[in-house]
Design a protein around this motif. Sequence first.
Motif, PDB file in Angstrom:
ATOM      1  N   ARG A  35       0.834  -1.215   0.000  1.00 12.91           N
ATOM      2  CA  ARG A  35       0.000   0.000   0.000  1.00 12.91           C
ATOM      3  C   ARG A  35       0.860   1.253   0.000  1.00 12.91           C
ATOM      4  N   LEU A  78      -3.909  -3.191  -6.525  1.00 16.96           N
ATOM      5  CA  LEU A  78      -4.677  -2.574  -5.437  1.00 16.96           C
ATOM      6  C   LEU A  78      -5.819  -1.741  -6.016  1.00 16.96           C
ATOM      7  N   VAL A  90      -9.394  -1.364   0.888  1.00 20.33           N
ATOM      8  CA  VAL A  90      -8.454  -1.604  -0.216  1.00 20.33           C
ATOM      9  C   VAL A  90      -8.463  -3.094  -0.523  1.00 20.33           C
ATOM     10  N   HIS A  92      -6.623  -6.132  -2.302  1.00 18.01           N
ATOM     11  CA  HIS A  92      -5.292  -6.492  -2.786  1.00 18.01           C
ATOM     12  C   HIS A  92      -5.419  -7.844  -3.485  1.00 18.01           C
TER      13      HIS A  92
END
Length: 406
Positions: A35, A78, A90, A92
């Motif tokens: 991130r 992402l 978020v 992933h």
Amino acid sequence: MTTLPTVELTVYAYECDAYGHLNHATALALLERARWESLARGPGIDLFHRNGVAPVVRKAAVDYRAPAFPGDALRVELSVAERGTTSWTVRHVATRANDAVVILEADVVLVCVDRAGRPTPFPEELVGVFGPRTTGAHPTRRVAIEGAELAVDVRGDGVAVLFVHGFPFDRTMWGAQLAGLTRCRRIAPDLRGVGDSRATRGEYSMARYAEDLVGVLDALEVRRAVVCGLSMGGYIAFELLRRHPDRVRALILCDTRASADAADARQRRDELAGLATREGPDAVGERLIPNLLAASTRADRPEVLEQCRAMGRRYTVAGMAGALEAMRDRVDSTDLLSKIAVPTLVMVGAEDPTSPPAVMKVMADAIPGARYVVIPGAGHLSPLEQPLTSSRAIADFLEGLPASTA
Ligand code: MLT
């Protein structure tokens, strides 16, 4: 879904367990690294810091699909799966770069917090990066009234509270109250010529604004509302009370004053209207806004100053000059104070330079039974500078309203 820059990270031997594959705890660390790396490649690793906020993780759900081994290059895609007012999720997806095998999928919920660790709405720059709200998005209503079309945010159920913004601000100044006061029906319009409201005719006066608010209440079928006005919003609340007392269930007067403009203040209004016409609304915002905020807001929360500037830029020239004219010509409401017969909360920022606590206290003392609250660490914009304390004061006041005033 908003996508963020994809990153590639290598799995190191020390991140792997006795079986030789990526350990689950270090996988979380790897997602964290992904991130930050994604931010570094996109909007900048200091995105949060420069906006005076920080991200904190509230929840992480990881679905491990295949093992990863030392030396594997993981491609982590992402995206923002959801965005609310203060939180975002978020997603992933990590695949091995050389054979596209999915190693894991993870959803991490993060909360945007201010320097004191309190959840806070996304500053504008973060909205640009993470995209529009996806959860509980509330479409803005449009209400047509006498040569104008007003943009109105309406949320929730319960006691109707009409939030009236000040100058040179717009309805977004009430963002924290719209998000947080979930036990009432929150109604926040942009006044004519401001923000997302349009005005085709050039009539600007306190009377016009007050009638516009009645038009909003009518359109939403609200008979009586608690009217919460900040500064110019307070001037309009007084006018509404004079013209339509039956529509006002209770009053919240924030950082405002009852007196009319003195001669020098009237002259300054004309100068500012001239400035708006010559150089645009931005120039007026620049002149007024920095001095309105508390010292601590200016020092620690640059995003608040930025939000205020952005609100100032959302005025049309006519809307700005019109508001200045309306304030210049407003009548003195001092005599009205002792006649106010609805429950009233008077709230003021401890460092408000334009309607200071001493002035607000005199006003509160003149209103029968008024409650008086000073918000520490706030200047002229207490609901924006100290959203939690201000919302708490408003919520306490609303909870105490007698049922008979419904
Ligand atoms: C406001 O915040 O609405 C202004 O300070 C009002 C004013 O200029 O009198």
